[in-house]
Design an enzyme around this catalytic site. Structure first.
Site, PDB file in Angstrom:
ATOM      1  N   LEU A  16       0.929  -1.333   0.077  1.00 23.17           N
ATOM      2  CA  LEU A  16       0.108  -0.103  -0.056  1.00 23.17           C
ATOM      3  C   LEU A  16       1.042   1.376   0.055  1.00 23.17           C
ATOM      4  O   LEU A  16       0.690   2.083  -0.772  1.00 23.17           O
ATOM      5  CB  LEU A  16      -0.789  -0.026   1.258  1.00 23.17           C
ATOM      6  CG  LEU A  16      -1.574   1.092   1.867  1.00 23.17           C
ATOM      7  CD1 LEU A  16      -2.515   1.851   0.702  1.00 23.17           C
ATOM      8  CD2 LEU A  16      -2.196   0.864   3.155  1.00 23.17           C
ATOM      9  N   GLY A  18       4.240   1.492  -0.165  1.00 26.85           N
ATOM     10  CA  GLY A  18       5.356   1.461  -1.449  1.00 26.85           C
ATOM     11  C   GLY A  18       4.678   1.850  -2.516  1.00 26.85           C
ATOM     12  O   GLY A  18       5.388   2.493  -3.453  1.00 26.85           O
ATOM     13  N   TYR A 142       3.450  -7.035  17.261  1.00 26.76           N
ATOM     14  CA  TYR A 142       3.725  -5.969  16.247  1.00 26.76           C
ATOM     15  C   TYR A 142       4.271  -4.806  17.102  1.00 26.76           C
ATOM     16  O   TYR A 142       5.183  -4.199  16.455  1.00 26.76           O
ATOM     17  CB  TYR A 142       2.487  -5.628  15.438  1.00 26.76           C
ATOM     18  CG  TYR A 142       2.508  -4.492  14.400  1.00 26.76           C
ATOM     19  CD1 TYR A 142       2.923  -5.003  13.139  1.00 26.76           C
ATOM     20  CD2 TYR A 142       2.001  -3.259  14.742  1.00 26.76           C
ATOM     21  CE1 TYR A 142       3.056  -3.807  12.206  1.00 26.76           C
ATOM     22  CE2 TYR A 142       2.180  -2.063  13.725  1.00 26.76           C
ATOM     23  CZ  TYR A 142       2.645  -2.482  12.287  1.00 26.76           C
ATOM     24  OH  TYR A 142       2.557  -1.663  11.534  1.00 26.76           O
ATOM     25  N   VAL A 172      -3.376   3.902   7.726  1.00 30.34           N
ATOM     26  CA  VAL A 172      -3.234   4.354   6.249  1.00 30.34           C
ATOM     27  C   VAL A 172      -4.305   3.704   5.113  1.00 30.34           C
ATOM     28  O   VAL A 172      -4.611   2.558   5.530  1.00 30.34           O
ATOM     29  CB  VAL A 172      -1.913   3.889   5.657  1.00 30.34           C
ATOM     30  CG1 VAL A 172      -1.522   4.492   4.327  1.00 30.34           C
ATOM     31  CG2 VAL A 172      -0.489   4.329   6.793  1.00 30.34           C
ATOM     32  N   ARG A 214     -10.363   6.670  14.918  1.00 29.96           N
ATOM     33  CA  ARG A 214      -9.193   6.637  14.111  1.00 29.96           C
ATOM     34  C   ARG A 214      -8.854   8.063  13.487  1.00 29.96           C
ATOM     35  O   ARG A 214      -9.763   8.592  13.135  1.00 29.96           O
ATOM     36  CB  ARG A 214      -9.256   5.410  13.157  1.00 29.96           C
ATOM     37  CG  ARG A 214      -9.511   4.146  14.033  1.00 29.96           C
ATOM     38  CD  ARG A 214      -8.355   3.593  14.583  1.00 29.96           C
ATOM     39  NE  ARG A 214      -8.418   2.279  14.941  1.00 29.96           N
ATOM     40  CZ  ARG A 214      -8.925   1.935  16.456  1.00 29.96           C
ATOM     41  NH1 ARG A 214      -9.182   2.975  17.034  1.00 29.96           N
ATOM     42  NH2 ARG A 214      -8.913   0.730  16.884  1.00 29.96           N
TER      43      ARG A 214
END
Ligand code: NAP
Ligand code: GDP
Length: 320
Positions: A16, A18, A142, A172, A214
């Site tokens: 996404l 990149g 993570y 994102v 968010r």
């Protein structure tokens, strides 16, 4: 950055973020003279493997690295695979940073995330708070792996003077996202579900209560900011890349935006048996706006519409 040719290696170049950087560099005037860009995926090198990572660096000979490659996923993938998220990301990051050091890379910009911040915190979150307490339990694997990038950047700097830094984006979204329902993040999931609901005349099911908050950043805006960081931001300290606090939305509002963009007229239901995850992770973009006061974010509605249009146009080939 001088007159020397810059060879920029982007790990995670097929993902996404990149793909968005590639679009800005190749199609939206993001390339500067004397720059050579290489966008690589796991097909070019398995970055969990040290030899494969070293071969990639010998081949490309980067002077600069944007390090995006990671095992990435939304709440539900994280809940299931905390160990994989910890191990794979720790190994990838160690390989990329150590090989960058070995090959005398001038600058590395790696990618953290606002979901790695402490769960119990004061708001808004800022860059100084990364290590101030345990992360949310849903994605601790993570989160700890990503936090260690900051530790490594500081250690490479203090021991060897390396210019290794990191950015901290919020959620994102955009073209080339992972639209798989089990693995992906909320916006691609909502877009995929609305598309199917519309096609099959069934209700659109939003997971959780819809109340969590968010801040969403469009991948193409993030791409411009990544390129700015690569060229202009020289501190080892991380920098949050986010829209303003006032642009934070509930999952319900995000779902309504997708409904509008996809012109869905059916029933919307909330499956409250599914986890809400972290209630909020409101981040401050004050540091960014101080350094980059003229930056304009794409309006959320427009970015959602562009992403939905991309999804419909590329339905047969995208990740889902
Ligand atoms: P993505 O779309 O899932 O892309 C992941 C990229 O990493 C792909 O190019 C993938 O290559 C590559 N990769 C994974 N494992 C690899 C391995 N073992 N060796 C080599 N390459 C490997 O993820 P993204 O959303 O663009 O995420 C990019 C960065 O942004 C990540 O560091 C992520 O943590 C961070 N971030 C993302 C978000 C978000 O909401 N998406 C938010 C904050 C931060 P293949 O295509 O070959 O699999
Ligand atoms: P997070 O921001 O790291 O928590 O990860 P996500 O991008 O996966 O967002 C998770 C939030 O969106 C939670 O509150 C979920 O309950 C909610 N949500 C609603 N529908 C979906 C969906 O289809 N997929 C995902 N991943 N989350 C959803």
């Amino acid at each position: 950055m001088g007159d020397r040719k810059k060879v920029i290696l982007v790990t995670g170049g097929s993902g996404l973020v990149g793909k968005a950087i590639e679009t800005v560099v190749n199609e939206r005037g993001g390339r500067q003279e004397g720059e050579e860009w290489h966008f690589v995926s796991s097909k070019d090198a398995d970055l969990t493997n040290r030899e494969s990572t070293q071969e990639l660096f010998k081949r490309i000979k980067p002077t600069h690295v944007i390090h995006l490659a990671a095992l990435v996923g939304g709440l539900f993938r994280n809940l299931k695979y905390n160990l994989d998220f910890y191990r794979q990301n720790t190994i990838i990051n160690d390989n990329v940073l150590y090989t960058s050091y070995e090959n005398k890379v001038e600058k590395v910009v790696s990618c953290l995330s606002t979901c790695i911040f402490p769960d119990k915190t004061i708001y808004p979150i800022d860059e100084t708070m990364i290590h101030n307490g345990p992360p949310h339990n849903s994605n601790f694997g993570y989160a700890y792996a990503k936090r260690m990038i900051d530790v490594q950047n500081r250690a490479y700097h203090s021991q060897y003077g390396c210019k290794f830094t990191s950015v901290i984006p919020t959620n994102v979204f955009g073209p080339h996202d992972n639209f798989n329902l089990e693995d992906g993040h909320v916006l691609p999931g909502l877009i995929n579900k609305v598309y199917t609901a519309k096609k099959t005349n069934t209700p659109f099911v939003v997971w959780g209560t819809g109340s969590p908050l968010r801040q969403f950043i469009y991948s193409l805006d993030l791409a411009h900011l990544f390129i700015w960081v690569l060229r202009e931001y020289d501190s080892c300290d991380p920098i949050i890349l986010s829209v303003a606090e006032k642009d934070e939305v509930t999952i319900k509002q995000a779902a309504e935006m997708v409904v509008e963009a996809m012109e869905f007229k059916g029933e919307v239901v909330y499956d409250t048996t599914k986890s809400d995850g972290q209630h909020k992770k409101t981040a401050s973009n004050a540091k960014l706006m101080k350094l980059c006061p003229d930056f304009k974010f794409t309006p959320f509605k427009q970015a959602i519409k562009e992403t939905c249009d991309w999804f419909v146009a590329n339905y047969d080939t995208l990740r889902k």
